[in-house]
Design a protein around this motif. Structure first.
Motif, short mmCIF file in Angstrom:
data_model
loop_
_atom_site.label_atom_id
_atom_site.label_comp_id
_atom_site.label_asym_id
_atom_site.label_seq_id
_atom_site.Cartn_x
_atom_site.Cartn_y
_atom_site.Cartn_z
N ASP A 306 93.30 7.74 13.87
CA ASP A 306 93.70 7.93 12.48
C ASP A 306 93.57 6.58 11.77
O ASP A 306 94.04 5.56 12.29
N ALA A 331 87.99 6.68 7.79
CA ALA A 331 87.73 8.00 8.38
C ALA A 331 86.25 8.32 8.31
O ALA A 331 85.53 7.89 7.39
N GLU A 333 83.18 11.58 8.68
CA GLU A 333 83.07 13.00 8.33
C GLU A 333 83.56 13.88 9.47
O GLU A 333 83.95 15.02 9.24
N GLU A 334 83.54 13.37 10.68
CA GLU A 334 84.05 14.12 11.82
C GLU A 334 85.55 13.92 11.93
O GLU A 334 86.03 12.79 12.08
N PRO A 335 86.35 14.99 11.83
CA PRO A 335 87.81 14.84 11.88
C PRO A 335 88.26 14.14 13.16
O PRO A 335 87.72 14.37 14.24
#
Length: 365
Positions: A306, A331, A333-335
């Protein structure tokens, strides 16, 4: 935490912590007073006693001569790369009678310049490549019809500073010549790319019709750029520079800073890349490096995490060790994944890359 610290954003606190660190992997920051003191001393060391006037004479003329000798083409100074590259493509488009130019979709001109080439120069952009791919002859061949110019960014910064091989670039250059397409090199980081190619700068630049170089990135100057090409191109470039308001009354400070960069930074840039590869090799498997073996001293790092949590651990670690070893993470684009860009500067050369790898591992583990 003091009241002032609590009122600052995490981004501001990270910025302040990086400045306060005693050691850094990056290029140590200096105050304006320190920078200008250094420029005054450089004028004495380099024997610069004359101002430039409207980019003529003085250190600007000297800078153009030195850059021209390094890259084997006549050079013209510009206040910014954004202006320089738009002018280069416009000249090629006007000469060819076509507004179509090809460049990677990740090119700086398309990602970071607010659609300037299209709005200001009426250029029609074709994507030479899409995504993290370096251009080759096959990519040029896949674009039908007339083209005025083909732009290759050396290296492709937003893809992790990717570079083609010298043979791939030479093959693309030959294909451009056979097709009558001008090859333009976005060489903002050409200084950092030389080690990868293993060729003199003049051999790299010699593949292209025109080249842009930056003076404030790897060379650490204040600002400024140059365009290089044949005599007719440079004459047109100077004319367009004046039309677009780029022929400033004085650019002496920027030119002196660039000359210092050529003298002091350029000989060491290969060491930055070597150090960066050692760091990449020492990182644990859960930190992904893009490209896996860095092509230059700039590359991308990815990890699970995170952003706020990682950046808070980064802040605590920098404060504890008084060591700036990472820029803030953001962050992807991939969570659940975060990334940062690593640019190794001369501050790293006195540090152990394995120790820095350990600090990076700790903040994302």
């Amino acid at each position: 935490m003091t009241t002032n610290e609590s009122e600052m954003s995490l981004e501001q606190r990270l910025r302040e912590a990086m400045i306060a660190c005693g050691d850094t992997v990056f290029t140590p920051s200096t105050s304006p007073a320190e920078a200008f003191d250094g420029l005054a001393e450089a004028c004495r060391e380099l024997g610069i006693e004359q101002w430039d006037v409207y980019a003529e004479r003085g250190p600007v003329a000297r800078l153009e001569e030195e850059v021209g000798e390094l890259l084997g083409k006549p050079a013209a100074y510009f206040p910014s790369g954004t202006m320089a590259q738009q002018i280069a493509l416009r000249i090629h488009a006007d000469d060819a009678g076509s507004r179509r130019v090809a460049m990677p979709d990740l090119s700086h001109l398309l990602v970071h310049e607010d659609d300037g080439p299209r709005i200001l120069q009426d250029l029609r952009i074709e994507h030479l490549t899409t995504g993290r791919t370096t251009p080759t002859k096959a990519h040029l061949d896949a674009i039908p019809g007339p083209l005025a110019a083909c732009l290759v960014e050396l290296p492709l910064r937003d893809a992790g500073c990717l570079l083609p091989t010298f043979d791939e670039l030479a093959e693309l250059a030959e294909a451009c010549r056979e097709r009558g397409v001008a090859l333009h090199l976005d060489g903002a980081r050409i200084w950092e790319s030389q080690q990868w190619f293993g060729k003199p700068l003049a051999d790299i630049a010699g593949l292209a019709d025109t080249v842009y170089v930056s003076f404030y990135k790897g060379l650490g100057g204040l600002a400024g750029a140059a365009l290089l090409g044949d005599d007719d191109f440079i004459a047109q470039a100077r004319l367009w520079r004046h039309r677009m308001g780029g022929t400033l009354f004085r650019s002496t400070a920027e030119a002196v800073a660039a000359l210092v960069g050529l003298r002091d930074r350029l000989p060491r840039i290969a060491d930055y890349a070597t150090w960066g590869r050692a760091l990449a090799a020492a990182l644990p498997a859960y930190i992904t490096v893009q490209p896996p073996v860095p092509h230059t001293n700039t590359f991308l790092l990815y990890a699970a995490g995170d952003p706020d949590e990682v950046n808070n651990r980064l802040l605590a670690s920098m404060s504890e060790h008084s060591l700036a070893f990472s820029r803030p993470w953001s962050a992807t684009e991939e969570p659940g994944r975060v990334m940062t860009e690593m640019t190794v500067g001369h501050g790293a050369l006195g540090l152990d890359p394995s120790i820095i790898a350990g600090h990076l591992a700790a903040i994302v583990d």
